[in-house]
Enzyme design. Structure first.
Site, PDB file in Angstrom:
ATOM      1  NE  ARG A  39      -8.333  -2.813  -8.968  1.00 41.83           N
ATOM      2  CZ  ARG A  39      -9.552  -2.470  -9.413  1.00 41.83           C
ATOM      3  NH1 ARG A  39     -10.333  -1.696  -8.684  1.00 41.83           N
ATOM      4  NH2 ARG A  39      -9.985  -2.899 -10.585  1.00 41.83           N
ATOM      5  CG  ASP A  40      -6.070   4.204  -1.629  1.00 43.11           C
ATOM      6  OD1 ASP A  40      -6.061   5.443  -1.750  1.00 43.11           O
ATOM      7  OD2 ASP A  40      -5.642   3.620  -0.602  1.00 43.11           O
ATOM      8  CB  ILE A  41      -2.088   0.641  -0.618  1.00 37.95           C
ATOM      9  CG1 ILE A  41      -1.326  -0.638  -0.317  1.00 37.95           C
ATOM     10  CG2 ILE A  41      -2.025   1.637   0.515  1.00 37.95           C
ATOM     11  CD1 ILE A  41       0.181  -0.438  -0.201  1.00 37.95           C
ATOM     12  CG  ASN A  97      -8.614  14.319   0.454  1.00 34.29           C
ATOM     13  OD1 ASN A  97      -9.775  14.730   0.450  1.00 34.29           O
ATOM     14  ND2 ASN A  97      -8.316  13.038   0.643  1.00 34.29           N
ATOM     15  CB  VAL A 106       0.449  10.924  -1.106  1.00 36.85           C
ATOM     16  CG1 VAL A 106       1.535  10.782  -2.163  1.00 36.85           C
ATOM     17  CG2 VAL A 106       0.379   9.666  -0.236  1.00 36.85           C
ATOM     18  CG  HIS A 110      -3.755  11.565  -4.693  1.00 36.64           C
ATOM     19  ND1 HIS A 110      -2.720  12.271  -4.116  1.00 36.64           N
ATOM     20  CD2 HIS A 110      -4.584  11.221  -3.682  1.00 36.64           C
ATOM     21  CE1 HIS A 110      -2.911  12.354  -2.820  1.00 36.64           C
ATOM     22  NE2 HIS A 110      -4.041  11.735  -2.521  1.00 36.64           N
TER      23      HIS A 110
HETATM   24  P1  5GP Z   1      -4.686  11.456   0.475  1.00 35.78           P
HETATM   25  O1  5GP Z   1      -4.922  11.177   1.931  1.00 35.78           O
HETATM   26  O2  5GP Z   1      -3.347  12.120   0.242  1.00 35.78           O
HETATM   27  O3  5GP Z   1      -5.814  12.156  -0.215  1.00 35.78           O
HETATM   28  O4  5GP Z   1      -4.627  10.041  -0.223  1.00 35.78           O
HETATM   29  C1  5GP Z   1      -3.473   9.264  -0.295  1.00 35.78           C
HETATM   30  C2  5GP Z   1      -3.924   7.872  -0.623  1.00 35.78           C
HETATM   31  O5  5GP Z   1      -2.795   7.141  -1.077  1.00 35.78           O
HETATM   32  C3  5GP Z   1      -4.500   7.123   0.578  1.00 35.78           C
HETATM   33  O6  5GP Z   1      -5.832   6.731   0.281  1.00 35.78           O
HETATM   34  C4  5GP Z   1      -3.547   5.944   0.748  1.00 35.78           C
HETATM   35  O7  5GP Z   1      -4.214   4.764   1.127  1.00 35.78           O
HETATM   36  C5  5GP Z   1      -2.904   5.830  -0.620  1.00 35.78           C
HETATM   37  N1  5GP Z   1      -1.559   5.288  -0.607  1.00 35.78           N
HETATM   38  C6  5GP Z   1      -0.534   5.672   0.204  1.00 35.78           C
HETATM   39  N2  5GP Z   1       0.574   4.973  -0.079  1.00 35.78           N
HETATM   40  C7  5GP Z   1       0.249   4.146  -1.102  1.00 35.78           C
HETATM   41  C8  5GP Z   1       0.988   3.167  -1.833  1.00 35.78           C
HETATM   42  O8  5GP Z   1       2.170   2.933  -1.610  1.00 35.78           O
HETATM   43  N3  5GP Z   1       0.319   2.490  -2.803  1.00 35.78           N
HETATM   44  C9  5GP Z   1      -1.001   2.746  -3.097  1.00 35.78           C
HETATM   45  N4  5GP Z   1      -1.555   2.031  -4.076  1.00 35.78           N
HETATM   46  N5  5GP Z   1      -1.726   3.654  -2.418  1.00 35.78           N
HETATM   47  C10 5GP Z   1      -1.108   4.345  -1.435  1.00 35.78           C
END
Ligand code: 5GP
Length: 124
Positions: A39-41, A97, A106, A110
């Site tokens: 799950r997303d944080i 993304n 990140v 994903h």
């Molecule tokens: P992006 O913006 O790269 O497409 O998505 C990265 C996602 O990773 C974001 O939705 C963010 O909330 C999530 N995220 C970042 N750090 C962590 C973490 O430490 N744990 C979890 N579960 N999600 C994370």
């Protein structure tokens, strides 16, 4: 070609590598040999799960034909989870993304699964 980027970057380069190795906690909801789902944080929908490959590919730009099966597995893991959670009929969105304009933060690819509310189009 930056095709080989993941080969000379170690798997612990991002926070997701730490989650794969259980060095930091995550709410893991799916796992198989090649894919992890957690799950997303900072959820952007009632259900917001990230599906990641256990090997690190920094961005979709670094994915090659050798990753086609793995990329398909991310999709199928997301769809299977949605089905198992009873979210498939109402529907959901999957998003990946890429780099700055895509909003990637990140750098370990994903697939976002967003469900449980009406999505809007176009995305912001
Ligand atoms: P992006 O913006 O790269 O497409 O998505 C990265 C996602 O990773 C974001 O939705 C963010 O909330 C999530 N995220 C970042 N750090 C962590 C973490 O430490 N744990 C979890 N579960 N999600 C994370």
């Amino acid at each position: 070609m930056t095709h080989y980027r993941e080969n000379h970057m170690s798997n612990d380069d991002t926070i997701f590598g730490k989650i794969i190795r259980r060095e930091i906690p995550a709410d893991i909801v799916y796992e198989d040999e090649q894919v992890l789902g957690f799950r997303d944080i900072d959820p952007k929908a009632p259900t917001h799960v990230l599906f990641i490959p256990k090997i690190r590919i920094a961005t979709l730009n670094e994915a090659g034909a050798e990753h086609a099966d793995l990329l398909g597995r991310l999709m199928l893991a997301a769809a299977g989870f949605a089905r198992a959670q009873g979210l498939a009929e109402d529907g959901y969105r999957v998003v990946m993304n890429c780099n700055e304009n895509g909003g990637q933060t990140v750098f370990h690819i994903h697939l976002h699964l967003l469900a449980g509310r009406q999505m809007t189009w176009p995305p912001g």
